[in-house]
Design a protein around this motif. Structure first.
Motif, short mmCIF file in Angstrom:
data_model
loop_
_atom_site.label_atom_id
_atom_site.label_comp_id
_atom_site.label_asym_id
_atom_site.label_seq_id
_atom_site.Cartn_x
_atom_site.Cartn_y
_atom_site.Cartn_z
N ALA A 49 -43.56 -44.09 -49.89
CA ALA A 49 -44.27 -44.59 -51.07
C ALA A 49 -45.66 -43.95 -51.18
O ALA A 49 -46.10 -43.57 -52.27
N GLN A 50 -46.33 -43.83 -50.04
CA GLN A 50 -47.65 -43.18 -50.04
C GLN A 50 -47.54 -41.71 -50.39
O GLN A 50 -48.35 -41.17 -51.14
N ASP A 52 -45.25 -40.37 -52.21
CA ASP A 52 -44.90 -40.25 -53.63
C ASP A 52 -46.14 -40.29 -54.50
O ASP A 52 -46.25 -39.57 -55.50
N SER A 53 -47.11 -41.14 -54.14
CA SER A 53 -48.39 -41.15 -54.86
C SER A 53 -49.17 -39.88 -54.62
O SER A 53 -49.77 -39.30 -55.52
#
Length: 558
Positions: A49-50, A52-53
């Motif tokens: 998730a990190q 992806d940002s």
């Protein structure tokens, strides 16, 4: 293994022979699996998730790399990075004893107001005269400011820590000295606040961030020391957006007193808000990429970002070693000059090598005739359509009526925007442990533009690209010097390309109130000066403020 070895050797030979070349086609889309593999090279372990940002930021960085590669860089161009090999002991041996800061204009007669509350919007100079002639005591003035800080902070959220005990101690000392005829100057007995990234002994220095909200640094920052030497009284440590970004901190969002539904911008959010609301006569902030100019605009006050290296950053949180600057936020250009004189009176500070670069100490230049100054203006910027254009054009007309000849000026051809990742690379280094430890998860903001994601993204900036950016910065500095040849100052809309440009080149800048919007919110225009020539810049700013009353307006507090 025997069959694999020749293939590996062949691959190595091709690599050595130059098989690793830039592809002529468009680069592949940056994906999470790609980053997951890449981070292993650096010993990192960000979640999917990190990553992806992060990948969205990396696409922007890659565009900057491509732009940088198009700039001609002969081997003779060095990075715009300073290095001083001398240890502190040898640097201290070279320090000077400081000297006089020149002369201030005569203040005129100052009286106590009929309504005591009006003291809230007196200037530093006016309050200094009341103290000098013993029409008010520093203890009374300090109590007045502390009372207002307590009263309005619940609305503005501009205070992190009140230094009440210290303030009364310093105020009583100032009164005793003034009574004994030991007057130190126009800041003697004047209350002030500092952005809470400056350390003060005995008090927390939180940097506005949850992971550091219990931090106590056992030292006084240079700005605290030097203002104490001038006799000023520290009343509060003021809010800043977390780690000097924006106006959101671990205790909430700092508000502008012009509309408490709106933020005061950042990151010197509390400094600007407290001064605008009349809670303190002046405060100290910092700027890396707009953190004095922007909140000064949102709060309708006068903010000075001095030349890089003019004011010592010792004892201050580092975000970007090559871009951080400290300066005053106050009611007027004259007040900013008074504070700057105190901050630089002792000369260079061995603890901050950048101060060793200044060729001279700041001196007042209020005797300068503005008619003799050569002042440029960024005509292309003023010709564009933007919300505050009418107020800005009116400012230019006021200057013309004062006899100032405004000469059209163009900025360097190099775009400063492609160099912005210098800041994020240095910031990621400054807070490397915060990122790798995972404590960045304790910070309030966790969106793609907030520091946690920016610092993670910046871990993927190659060292080569960072150094290339610093080399291009050297070219930008030379181009800026050529463009400003023969000029004393220049003027631009506040939120123009000049904001990023001058933060990269280190030139001083001032945000000056110049009107209100239709919604009743303040606007500013920005005056820029030559390196280390704050005296002329402040003289021009004072002439404009003497001819107008925008700096005297203040918000209708409820």
């Amino acid at each position: 293994m025997k069959k694999l070895l020749p293939a590996l050797l062949l691959g190595a030979a091709c690599f050595a022979a130059g098989a690793f070349v830039a592809r002529p086609t468009a680069p592949d889309e940056i994906t999470v699996p790609m980053l997951r593999t890449a981070q292993q090279l650096f010993g990192l372990n960000f979640s999917d998730a990190q990553l992806d940002s992060t990948r969205r930021n990396l696409s922007g960085y890659r565009d900057s790399y491509e732009a940088l590669r198009k700039v001609a860089l002969p081997n003779s161009v060095a990075p715009a990075v300073g290095f001083d090999p001398r240890p502190l002991r040898l640097r201290q041996a070279q320090l000077s004893d400081g000297g006089s800061a020149g002369r201030l204009p005569e203040p005129g007669k100052v009286k106590l107001p009929a309504n005591r509350d009006d003291l809230a919007f007196y200037t530093v100079r006016q309050l200094g005269e009341l103290l000098r002639f013993k029409l008010i005591t520093s203890e009374d003035l300090t109590r007045f400011c502390l009372t207002r800080l307590k009263k309005y902070d619940p609305q503005l959220h501009c205070v992190i820590t009140l230094t009440e005990d210290l303030a009364y101690q310093q105020a009583r000392q100032a009164d005793a000295e003034i009574q004994a005829g030991k007057y130190r100057g126009p800041l003697h007995g004047i209350p002030f606040g500092v952005k809470d990234l400056f350390s003060a002994k005995g008090y927390k220095t939180t940097w506005g961030s949850g992971p550091f909200k219990e931090q106590i640094l056992d030292e006084d920052a240079a700005v605290v020391e030097r203002l104490r030497a001038a006799g000023a009284v520290l009343c509060a440590k003021l809010t800043l957006g977390e780690l000097a970004q924006g106006d959101v901190w671990f205790g909430g969002k700092t508000r502008t007193p012009w509309d408490v539904a709106k933020g005061s911008s950042g990151s010197s959010a509390g400094s600007a808000s407290a001064v605008a609301a009349g809670l303190l006569p002046f405060a100290i902030g910092t700027e890396t990429l707009g953190s004095i100019i922007s909140p000064s605009t949102a709060c309708g006050i006068t903010g000075l970002r001095p030349t890089y290296g003019r004011v010592s950053r010792a004892g201050a949180m580092a975000l970007s070693w090559t871009m951080d600057k400290a300066g005053p936020l106050a009611r007027s250009a004259e007040d900013c000059a008074i504070v700057l004189a105190a901050l630089t009176a002792a000369g260079p500070d061995a603890r901050d090598p950048a101060t060793m670069l200044a060729p001279n100490r700041f001196e007042y230049a209020f005797g300068t005739s503005v008619k003799k100054l050569r002042v440029g203006y960024i005509k292309k910027a003023f010709d564009q359509d933007y919300p505050t254009k009418a107020n800005d054009l009116a400012t230019l007309e006021v200057l013309r009526k004062l006899g100032v000849e405004l000469v059209p000026l163009e900025l360097p051809a190099l775009s400063p925007g492609m160099l912005r990742f210098i800041l994020t690379a240095e910031g990621a280094a400054a807070f490397d442990d915060l990122t790798r430890s995972g404590r960045d998860g304790q910070m309030v903001l966790q969106n793609r533009s907030a520091w946690p994601n920016t610092f993670r993204s910046s871990r993927f900036i190659p060292a080569v690209e960072y150094l290339q950016a610093q080399r291009v910065r050297s070219l930008l500095i030379e181009q800026m010097d050529a463009q400003l040849k023969g000029f004393d100052c220049y003027i631009a809309p506040t939120f123009s390309a000049s904001l990023v440009l001058t933060n990269l080149t280190g030139h001083p800048a001032m945000a000056l109130p110049n009107g209100l919007t239709a919604a009743g919110l303040p606007t500013t225009i920005t005056f820029m000066g030559q390196l280390y020539e704050e005296g002329k810049l402040l003289a021009l700013a004072k002439a404009y403020q003497d001819a107008t009353s925008f700096d005297e307006k203040h918000p209708p507090l409820q």
